[in-house]
Design a protein around this motif. Structure first.
Motif, mmCIF file in Angstrom:
data_model
loop_
_atom_site.group_PDB
_atom_site.id
_atom_site.type_symbol
_atom_site.label_atom_id
_atom_site.label_comp_id
_atom_site.label_asym_id
_atom_site.label_seq_id
_atom_site.Cartn_x
_atom_site.Cartn_y
_atom_site.Cartn_z
ATOM 1 N N GLN A 1 -2.102 11.236 6.142
ATOM 2 C CA GLN A 1 -3.322 10.501 5.807
ATOM 3 C C GLN A 1 -3.566 9.361 6.802
ATOM 4 O O GLN A 1 -2.658 8.913 7.491
ATOM 5 C CB GLN A 1 -3.220 9.940 4.386
ATOM 6 N N GLU A 2 -4.807 8.901 6.832
ATOM 7 C CA GLU A 2 -5.154 7.708 7.603
ATOM 8 C C GLU A 2 -5.000 6.492 6.682
ATOM 9 O O GLU A 2 -5.412 6.525 5.523
ATOM 10 C CB GLU A 2 -6.590 7.784 8.103
ATOM 11 N N VAL A 3 -4.396 5.448 7.209
ATOM 12 C CA VAL A 3 -4.190 4.229 6.435
ATOM 13 C C VAL A 3 -4.952 3.087 7.086
ATOM 14 O O VAL A 3 -4.868 2.887 8.307
ATOM 15 C CB VAL A 3 -2.694 3.877 6.347
ATOM 16 N N THR B 1 6.528 3.843 7.574
ATOM 17 C CA THR B 1 6.907 2.971 6.462
ATOM 18 C C THR B 1 7.492 1.687 7.024
ATOM 19 O O THR B 1 8.498 1.702 7.730
ATOM 20 C CB THR B 1 7.941 3.659 5.545
ATOM 21 N N ALA B 2 6.832 0.569 6.738
ATOM 22 C CA ALA B 2 7.198 -0.708 7.352
ATOM 23 C C ALA B 2 6.355 -1.804 6.719
ATOM 24 O O ALA B 2 5.507 -1.548 5.866
ATOM 25 C CB ALA B 2 6.963 -0.675 8.868
ATOM 26 N N ARG C 1 3.317 -4.326 2.807
ATOM 27 C CA ARG C 1 4.403 -3.335 2.793
ATOM 28 C C ARG C 1 3.800 -1.952 2.593
ATOM 29 O O ARG C 1 3.267 -1.654 1.525
ATOM 30 C CB ARG C 1 5.387 -3.664 1.684
ATOM 31 N N LEU C 2 3.840 -1.122 3.617
ATOM 32 C CA LEU C 2 3.310 0.244 3.559
ATOM 33 C C LEU C 2 4.436 1.218 3.268
ATOM 34 O O LEU C 2 5.433 1.252 3.987
ATOM 35 C CB LEU C 2 2.633 0.614 4.883
ATOM 36 N N MET D 1 0.845 -1.178 0.000
ATOM 37 C CA MET D 1 0.000 0.000 0.000
ATOM 38 C C MET D 1 0.887 1.237 0.000
ATOM 39 O O MET D 1 1.981 1.214 0.563
ATOM 40 C CB MET D 1 -0.911 0.031 1.235
ATOM 41 N N ASP D 2 0.371 2.300 -0.615
ATOM 42 C CA ASP D 2 1.081 3.573 -0.623
ATOM 43 C C ASP D 2 0.212 4.635 0.030
ATOM 44 O O ASP D 2 -1.017 4.600 -0.089
ATOM 45 C CB ASP D 2 1.416 4.001 -2.059
#
Lengths: 113, 111
Positions: free
Chosen positions: B16-18, B83-84, B106-107, B10-11
């Motif tokens: 932003q909310e993820v 990011t992880a 993978r964000l 995901m990007d």
């Protein structure tokens, strides 16, 4: 908090040599695990242990040997290292209750040349 | 151990909310849902755990519908440090059966 420690952190060895990665935890956790993680990939379970003298194979056990004579230690031995075993190895532990979380060590970077 | 399915990647952008959803159709009555975060060159670490409904801590929220066949990890206002790789695990006692992590999500957070 050094509850779970791995050694060595970094190791370079030659093909065919025996290598032992050590794992020690101070929480008296029942369960311990060994995972390997190849560059850019997910974690794969090698072996796990429910208690001293009880071990079970995971997803990728071939070429590895484990023992657990004491609750706090869970060494992983590569009997005859191969280049395909170049990886990062993570040891982990967990208590024996439902909902317990898993605690990981910092990893052991192993390169087989 | 219940099989889980997550998106591979995901990007997002900072602020932003993820939301990362995990499917676990064969979850058992005694299973908990636990999420872990892994930074490069580090072992995974616990983020949040739940059994049903909603759980919130200082890092994230976990939403679990009534049928418990899926769960959603929500990260509010992400930053570059989020990011992880994020892993969803479903099970009762970790280690009672082989505990496999799967590939995780993978964000990547962009500025």
């Amino acid at each position: 908090d050094a509850g779970i420690t791995q050694s060595p952190r970094y190791k370079i060895t030659e093909t065919g040599r025996q290598v032992t990665l050590m794992c020690h935890q101070t929480w008296s956790h029942s369960y311990m695990f060994w995972y390997r993680q190849d560059l850019g990939h997910g974690l794969r379970l090698i072996y796990y242990s429910a208690a001293a003298d009880i071990t079970d194979k995971g997803e990728v056990p071939d070429g590895y040997v484990v023992s657990r004579s004491k609750t706090e230690n869970f060494p992983l031995t590569l009997e005859s290292a191969t280049r395909s075993q170049t990886s990062v190895y993570f040891c982990a532990s967990s208590g024996g209750q439902a909902g317990n979380t898993i605690y990981f060590g910092e990893g052991s970077w192993l390169t087989v040349v | 151990l219940a099989k889980t399915t997550q998106p591979i990647s995901m990007d997002s952008y900072e602020g932003q909310e993820v939301n990362i959803t995990c499917s676990h159709n064969n979850i058992a009555t005694n299973d908990y849902i636990t999420w872990y975060q892994q930074f490069p060159s580090q072992g995974p670490r616990f983020i949040i755990q739940g059994y049903k409904t909603k759980v919130t801590n200082e890092v994230a929220s976990l939403f679990i519908p009534a049928d418990r066949k899926s769960s959603t990890l929500s990260l509010p206002r992400v930053s570059l440090s989020d990011t992880a790789v994020y892993y969803c695990l479903v099970g009762d006692i970790p280690g009672r059966r082989a505990l496999t992590f799967g590939s995780g999500t993978r964000l990547q957070v962009q500025p």
